[in-house]
Enzyme design. Structure first.
Site, mmCIF file in Angstrom:
data_model
loop_
_atom_site.group_PDB
_atom_site.id
_atom_site.type_symbol
_atom_site.label_atom_id
_atom_site.label_comp_id
_atom_site.label_asym_id
_atom_site.label_seq_id
_atom_site.Cartn_x
_atom_site.Cartn_y
_atom_site.Cartn_z
ATOM 1 N N ASN A 1 0.877 -1.132 0.201
ATOM 2 C CA ASN A 1 0.641 -0.314 0.522
ATOM 3 C C ASN A 1 0.904 1.731 -0.661
ATOM 4 O O ASN A 1 2.170 1.138 -0.083
ATOM 5 C CB ASN A 1 -1.197 -0.473 1.380
ATOM 6 C CG ASN A 1 -0.562 -0.220 2.859
ATOM 7 O OD1 ASN A 1 0.620 0.592 2.555
ATOM 8 N ND2 ASN A 1 -1.502 -0.480 3.598
ATOM 9 N N GLU B 1 3.312 1.615 2.783
ATOM 10 C CA GLU B 1 4.446 0.445 3.121
ATOM 11 C C GLU B 1 5.089 1.040 1.719
ATOM 12 O O GLU B 1 6.255 0.299 2.050
ATOM 13 C CB GLU B 1 3.157 -1.157 2.582
ATOM 14 C CG GLU B 1 2.854 -1.749 3.417
ATOM 15 C CD GLU B 1 1.677 -2.993 3.499
ATOM 16 O OE1 GLU B 1 1.383 -2.751 4.158
ATOM 17 O OE2 GLU B 1 1.567 -2.908 2.281
ATOM 18 N N ASP C 1 -5.432 -7.217 1.644
ATOM 19 C CA ASP C 1 -5.881 -9.082 1.627
ATOM 20 C C ASP C 1 -6.675 -9.289 0.418
ATOM 21 O O ASP C 1 -6.812 -10.353 0.092
ATOM 22 C CB ASP C 1 -6.706 -9.756 3.027
ATOM 23 C CG ASP C 1 -6.017 -9.364 4.345
ATOM 24 O OD1 ASP C 1 -4.544 -9.351 4.235
ATOM 25 O OD2 ASP C 1 -6.519 -9.301 5.345
#
Length: 308
Positions: free
Chosen positions: A192, A195, A260
């Site tokens: 993301n 990150e 996820d």
């Protein structure tokens, strides 16, 4: 562009956890401390981390095996029960000395009041049998997801990556931390925005963002880098190409588990024969659906196909 993943077979390996929710009302402040008092009216346990990835993949029609480690405790048994009832094949190691990871969230009026984490890192030697199980599963599956939550479940990732590359597998990684060198040679890495900044550094403008993204993709020898950017949608970096995928215009209630859903949709789609761009566009639609739900909630194939 509907999705049919009945031909996909996916291996998910990584850190699993039980996401526990306590829902209630809050109408007063505690006399003991300046915090709200929540009258809990109902509770719910759902699969989190790599376990949520596996359930998402199964919900999309992919046959899915989950490799991980849990404690020999009630929470571990509850997690396995949730997964098996969702038709996930569990290839778990059980460690009596390990506490199954639990994230407890207290929710009042659709807002998270507090989160409490219960976790410990597994002994890396106890995780070696997962490598052998991974080798076995690779004989019949060529689509692999590594869901890294930094909890220690992927301490032998290097060995599994080596086996996956040797088998010619499609390898997708949801990364963690600032050092992505262990992910070198993967097919797709899906950080993301935050990150990505940890791994590539803060950028000053869109041009700088692109430069850093292409550099990271090239240094890791990836087929693709997919950066999820919240309200800015997604950026897919292929060789010499930056494909911008606009965000789906839906109200955001909770981003828990959105990453996820993204990687599970990517894996299921690519396992069914979609190319990486097509899979990313499907994943973008799926993410737009799940952020409109409260708490960790997987996508369903019916929901996805209604919106594509």
């Amino acid at each position: 562009m509907s999705l049919d993943c009945s031909s996909a077979f996916v291996i998910v390996a990584g850190d699993v956890m039980l996401d526990r929710y306590w829902f209630g009302d809050s109408t007063r402040i505690s006399p003991e401390a300046p915090v709200p008092v929540v009258h809990v009216r109902r509770t719910r346990d759902v699969a989190g981390g790599a376990a949520n990835v596996a359930i998402n993949a199964v919900n999309l029609g992919a046959r899915t095996t989950l490799l991980s480690i849990v404690g020999d405790d009630q929470d571990g048994r509850s997690l396995r029960s949730l997964l098996e009832s969702a038709n996930v094949q569990c290839a778990f190691l059980h460690d009596a000395a390990l506490q199954t990871t639990v994230k407890l969230r207290v929710i009042s009026r659709n807002q998270q009041i507090v989160r409490a984490d219960f976790e410990q890192r597994p002994d890396h030697e106890l995780l070696l049998p997962l490598v052998a199980r991974f080798h076995e599963k690779l004989e019949s599956c060529k689509t692999v997801v590594f869901s890294d939550y930094g909890k220690g479940g992927l301490v032998h990732l290097g060995l599994m990556m080596e086996a996956g590359r040797a088998a010619g597998s499609t390898i997708l990684i949801d990364p963690k931390g600032h050092d992505y060198s262990i992910y070198r040679g993967a097919t797709v890495v899906t950080p993301n925005r935050d990150e990505f900044a940890q791994a590539a550094g803060k950028w000053t403008d869109e041009s700088d963002f692109e430069r850093r993204a292409f550099a990271l993709r090239d240094s890791l020898e990836l087929a693709a880098l997919l950066v999820t950017r919240s309200e800015e949608g997604m950026s897919l970096f292929l060789e010499g190409r930056h494909i911008r995928i606009p965000a789906q215009a839906r109200e955001v209630y909770d981003v828990s588990g959105a990453g996820d859903t993204v990687i599970a949709t990517m894996a299921a789609a690519m396992g069914a024969g979609h190319n990486v761009e097509s899979a990313a566009r499907l994943a973008n639609v799926a993410a737009g659906i799940v952020v409109g739900k409260v708490g960790t909630a997987p996508i369903t194939l019916e929901e996805l196909n209604q919106h594509v």
